[in-house]
Design a protein around this motif. Structure first.
Motif, PDB file in Angstrom:
ATOM      1  N   ASP A  84       0.822  -1.212   0.000  1.00 31.43           N
ATOM      2  CA  ASP A  84       0.000   0.000   0.000  1.00 31.43           C
ATOM      3  C   ASP A  84       0.855   1.259   0.000  1.00 31.43           C
ATOM      4  O   ASP A  84       0.467   2.290  -0.565  1.00 31.43           O
ATOM      5  CB  ASP A  84      -0.916   0.012   1.229  1.00 31.43           C
ATOM      6  N   THR A  85       2.009   1.182   0.642  1.00 30.87           N
ATOM      7  CA  THR A  85       2.874   2.363   0.754  1.00 30.87           C
ATOM      8  C   THR A  85       3.481   2.776  -0.584  1.00 30.87           C
ATOM      9  O   THR A  85       4.038   3.877  -0.696  1.00 30.87           O
ATOM     10  CB  THR A  85       4.006   2.077   1.759  1.00 30.87           C
ATOM     11  N   PRO A 130      -9.589   7.285  -0.677  1.00 30.58           N
ATOM     12  CA  PRO A 130      -9.765   5.889  -0.248  1.00 30.58           C
ATOM     13  C   PRO A 130      -9.050   4.920  -1.197  1.00 30.58           C
ATOM     14  O   PRO A 130      -8.938   5.164  -2.399  1.00 30.58           O
ATOM     15  CB  PRO A 130     -11.283   5.694  -0.294  1.00 30.58           C
ATOM     16  N   MET A 131      -8.584   3.816  -0.613  1.00 32.24           N
ATOM     17  CA  MET A 131      -7.840   2.833  -1.399  1.00 32.24           C
ATOM     18  C   MET A 131      -8.165   1.434  -0.908  1.00 32.24           C
ATOM     19  O   MET A 131      -8.217   1.178   0.297  1.00 32.24           O
ATOM     20  CB  MET A 131      -6.334   3.079  -1.281  1.00 32.24           C
ATOM     21  N   THR A 132      -8.419   0.513  -1.834  1.00 31.83           N
ATOM     22  CA  THR A 132      -8.592  -0.894  -1.482  1.00 31.83           C
ATOM     23  C   THR A 132      -7.283  -1.414  -0.906  1.00 31.83           C
ATOM     24  O   THR A 132      -6.226  -1.301  -1.537  1.00 31.83           O
ATOM     25  CB  THR A 132      -8.975  -1.719  -2.726  1.00 31.83           C
ATOM     26  N   LYS A 133      -7.321  -1.973   0.277  1.00 31.55           N
ATOM     27  CA  LYS A 133      -6.094  -2.401   0.953  1.00 31.55           C
ATOM     28  C   LYS A 133      -5.464  -3.613   0.260  1.00 31.55           C
ATOM     29  O   LYS A 133      -6.115  -4.374  -0.450  1.00 31.55           O
ATOM     30  CB  LYS A 133      -6.393  -2.718   2.426  1.00 31.55           C
ATOM     31  N   SER A 177      -5.238   1.714  -7.256  1.00 28.89           N
ATOM     32  CA  SER A 177      -4.408   0.607  -6.783  1.00 28.89           C
ATOM     33  C   SER A 177      -4.779  -0.708  -7.477  1.00 28.89           C
ATOM     34  O   SER A 177      -3.911  -1.491  -7.867  1.00 28.89           O
ATOM     35  CB  SER A 177      -4.520   0.458  -5.262  1.00 28.89           C
ATOM     36  N   VAL A 178      -6.091  -0.955  -7.644  1.00 31.68           N
ATOM     37  CA  VAL A 178      -6.524  -2.187  -8.323  1.00 31.68           C
ATOM     38  C   VAL A 178      -6.175  -2.118  -9.808  1.00 31.68           C
ATOM     39  O   VAL A 178      -5.679  -3.087 -10.387  1.00 31.68           O
ATOM     40  CB  VAL A 178      -8.040  -2.414  -8.118  1.00 31.68           C
ATOM     41  N   ALA A 179      -6.427  -0.960 -10.430  1.00 32.33           N
ATOM     42  CA  ALA A 179      -6.132  -0.803 -11.858  1.00 32.33           C
ATOM     43  C   ALA A 179      -4.648  -1.011 -12.137  1.00 32.33           C
ATOM     44  O   ALA A 179      -4.261  -1.684 -13.102  1.00 32.33           O
ATOM     45  CB  ALA A 179      -6.579   0.581 -12.332  1.00 32.33           C
ATOM     46  N   VAL A 180      -3.782  -0.435 -11.310  1.00 27.66           N
ATOM     47  CA  VAL A 180      -2.329  -0.573 -11.485  1.00 27.66           C
ATOM     48  C   VAL A 180      -1.902  -2.030 -11.324  1.00 27.66           C
ATOM     49  O   VAL A 180      -1.103  -2.554 -12.107  1.00 27.66           O
ATOM     50  CB  VAL A 180      -1.575   0.330 -10.488  1.00 27.66           C
ATOM     51  N   GLU A 181      -2.430  -2.695 -10.286  1.00 26.60           N
ATOM     52  CA  GLU A 181      -2.071  -4.102 -10.058  1.00 26.60           C
ATOM     53  C   GLU A 181      -2.462  -4.969 -11.268  1.00 26.60           C
ATOM     54  O   GLU A 181      -1.692  -5.824 -11.718  1.00 26.60           O
ATOM     55  CB  GLU A 181      -2.782  -4.630  -8.810  1.00 26.60           C
TER      56      GLU A 181
END
Length: 749
Positions: A528-529, A546-549, A577-581
């Motif tokens: 997450d960091t 907000p961010m999905t952990k 975060s989900v899109a990048v992953e």
């Protein structure tokens, strides 16, 4: 059926005999020489079993005839159609044959005088536009040409045949300098002997001759001047001119007046026809259909890096013997084709062209046309060859094209660069930036000691330099191969900061050496960091988007069951975060991050740039309205619906009723709505699970557990629904409105 005779002596005459035999039309072929009879007899071997009324379908008559003999032959045999397919320069034969027919017509007592048809060879003018004319002189006749040659020095290659040999042997200044290329027949050899031509001056050979063969003869006999008739492509004139240009040898051309045919193939004001025209006329006279269908031999050839020296011999020969040459302008610029060349390299250009070509005069005159399509490098390495090959095969199978397709490989610039710098490439990453975005280049370079790259030019070199600098890979060296195989070839070793200064345009291939490669991870997942989260808020304050952990993110992505080439919607993307992953899993995946809040969109752009995810596209819009114009999805992750979950799902179902869906829910309202979703839509492989992550954090001398919000993860796959399934959705939407469930919160991103 009418009785028909062909006076042959050309390639077109032999081809016409083949076509008539295939159509079941019996005919006689007249040739003047014993050698001509041998050539025709070889061709007619395959027709021996074909008969009409118990007689062979093709008969041969050998021997020279004057006008009176022609007249008697035609009268005695009762021929009704006479086709003159003799050589365009055999004017005396044509005059005698036409005169014999005219005499028969004038005799009233002859009730079956024949119809005379002249087959005119298509002879293209030699122009500067052909790119093969350097030092060419033109003459109306052989006598004028011989006179011009008397003022020259050095050996002469005479390719005009044996009939006109006496004109050139009359001069003592020419006779001993001649090297005469003739047909390997007794009559031709006897004429050489009669003129006192020695054996060492005679080249008795049967064509066709390639450019390479012509050039070899010019070198072997130290030729300084070449004489030829402008006998057109069928007579090999173009290959002679190309060979002469290669060696800087002047060419002396005997011209023949060219006549142009109309749309029906007839030359106005004459009894002459083009090849296609004469086939049509014979079909009318014989009351049958004559098929002129030939076939295409299509070769998709890799030319390597560009230089002729780096081509395989097989590819060189394919180019030299090609009737049609296709490819990008740069690739075909230095080569000539027997018929024509076109700067076509895409299937959308090539297929219509070939369909038109197979109905052309050129293919009618030949049993096959050789078509070469040139590709840079190797045909199996980041090439458009495979796509074209498949489309050509489909066109042939569907009957759109007649012919065959084969592929010849070439030498890739990656292979060449590796050899030049003494590196192997079986243990390297090999990528292409040519015409595409490389989404995973930084991670590839990090995990590989060697990364080879095909590029589109200097801009890509600068891009590589910036990427290496921005990702902290400043200790990498970039070996840049410029214009490999060309005279200006240059290989340099640059550091990332030097790459951004490259401005010279040209062809570049690179090798990136990483002195400290890191092991490539076998599991996905970013902490997450790693993600940027701070965005501008009201009154200059910063707020955390907000961010999905991390743990929820990884389980949710696993539940998506992603595949190669997936098109994924990340709806309510937040920080991304989900899109990048997802984008980081494969460069074949394309992600659309849909977000309506301006501050979150700003963070999305920053995180996309931070992770170099070019296969992630940001859509600033409200869902579901913002989904309408996007490509059809295969998967969707919904982390925030803004209270419009049913509307969003209805749009997704309409776009693809077979896609995979994963929904994250935190609020009780959304959790309660999940069951309604599963009842309203036809789904399969559904699953609902609840996750709660506890983290241990240090507080002073203590380690205290700290709970994250519990998250519900609902996953399922749409299936084609039965009648009335969408009515359930509409009912659920109506119930949702009545219950006022439009204010549920959004999941953390």
């Amino acid at each position: 059926m009418k009785k028909l005779v062909i006076f042959a002596g050309t390639t077109e005459g032999r081809r016409l005999s083949e076509i008539l035999a295939d159509a079941g039309i019996a005919h006689t072929v007249c040739v003047a020489t014993e050698y001509g009879e041998i050539v025709m007899r070889e061709q007619t071997e395959s027709t021996k079993a074909m008969q009409t009324a118990g007689q062979p379908i093709v008969n041969l008559h050998c021997g020279r005839m004057d006008r009176e003999q022609m007249q008697k032959f035609l009268h005695d045999e009762g021929y009704e159609i006479v086709v003159d397919a003799t050589h365009p320069y055999a004017r005396v034969v044509t005059e005698n044959l036409r005169g014999a027919v005219d005499t028969l017509k004038s005799l009233e007592k002859d009730a079956h005088f024949p119809i005379y048809l002249r087959l005119e060879r298509k002879i293209d003018g030699i122009t500067e536009a052909d790119g093969i004319v350097t030092n060419v002189q033109y003459f109306e006749n052989n006598a004028d040409c011989a006179k011009a040659l008397e003022n020259t020095e050095g050996n002469i290659l005479l390719t005009t045949g044996s009939k006109e040999l006496a004109v050139y042997c009359a001069s003592g200044r020419l006779k001993d300098r001649l090297h005469v290329r003739i047909l390997p027949g007794r009559e031709s050899l006897e004429q050489c002997m009669e003129q006192g031509i020695k054996g060492r001056q005679i080249l008795a050979l049967q064509g066709p001759f390639s450019t390479e063969m012509n050039a070899a003869i010019l070198r072997q006999y130290d030729i300084r001047h070449m004489v030829t008739k402008n006998s057109g492509r069928a007579g090999g004139c173009q290959e002679k001119l190309e060979a002469a240009k290669m060696l800087g040898i002047p060419v002396y051309v005997i011209e023949s007046a060219q006549k142009t045919s109309d749309a029906a193939g007839k030359i106005p004001g004459t009894d002459s026809y083009s090849f296609a025209g004469i086939c049509g006329k014979l079909g009318q006279l014989c009351d049958c259909k004559i098929s002129q269908q030939g076939s295409l031999e299509i070769c998709l050839a890799g030319i390597g890096m560009g230089s002729r020296d780096c081509m395989t011999k097989e590819v060189q020969q394919t180019i030299e013997t090609a009737d049609i040459l296709l490819g990008a302008e740069r690739m075909i610029a230095d080569y000539s084709a027997r018929i024509e060349k076109k700067p076509y390299y895409m299937a959308a250009q090539i297929l219509p062209y070939l369909e038109k070509l197979q109905e052309s005069e050129e293919l009618a005159q030949q049993e096959t046309l050789r078509v070469a399509v040139l590709f840079s490098g190797d045909t199996g390495f980041y090439s458009g060859c495979r796509k074209l090959y498949v489309e050509l095969q489909e066109a042939i199978a569907a009957g759109q094209l007649r012919g065959s397709v084969r592929i010849l490989p070439g030498i890739s610039s990656v292979v060449s660069l590796a050899a030049r710098v003494g590196e192997s490439y079986e243990d390297a990453a090999i990528l292409s930036m040519h015409g595409k975005k490389l989404n995973h280049l930084p991670t590839t370079v990090v995990s590989h000691e060697k990364t080879f790259l095909l590029t589109s030019g200097s801009e890509d070199i600068r891009k590589i330099g910036r990427m290496l600098t921005e990702t902290g890979l400043t200790d990498c060296e970039v070996i840049v191969g410029y214009q490999l195989s060309y005279p200006e070839e240059n290989i340099r070793i640059l550091m990332p900061e030097q790459c951004v200064e490259v401005i010279e345009e040209g062809l570049y291939t690179c090798l990136i050496r990483n002195p400290h490669p890191q092991p490539e991870p076998l599991t996905h997942g970013r902490a997450d960091t790693c993600f940027l989260r701070d965005a501008s808020g009201t009154e200059g304050k910063l707020r955390r988007t907000p961010m999905t952990k991390e743990e929820v993110r990884e389980v949710s992505i696993c539940k998506l069951h992603l595949t190669v080439g997936a098109v994924v919607y990340d709806i309510g993307s937040g920080t991304g975060s989900v899109a990048v992953e997802i984008a980081g899993l494969s460069e074949t995946v394309h992600v659309y991050a849909v977000e309506r809040k301006p501050e979150a969109v700003e963070l999305l752009r920053k995180n996309r740039e931070h992770f170099h995810m070019d296969n992630m596209e940001i859509i600033e819009a409200l869902a579901p309205e913002g989904l309408e114009e996007l490509p059809v999805p295969t998967h969707a992750f919904i982390g925030g619906s803004g209270g419009r979950l049913m509307d969003i799902l209805q749009t997704l179902y309409r776009k693809n009723p077979h896609m995979r869906i994963v929904i994250n829910a935190i609020s009780m309202e959304t959790i309660a709505e999940l069951q309604e979703v599963l009842e309203a839509f036809p789904v399969e492989d559904e699953e609902i699970l609840q996750m709660q992550v506890n983290r241990v954090k240090k507080l002073g001398s203590y380690h205290l557990p700290q709970a994250e919000n519990p998250v519900w993860i609902c996953s399922f796959t749409f299936r084609e629904g039965e009648t009335g399934s969408m009515d359930k959705v509409k009912k659920a939407l109506l119930t949702e409105e009545e219950n006022g469930n439009r204010e549920n919160g959004e999941v953390q991103r």
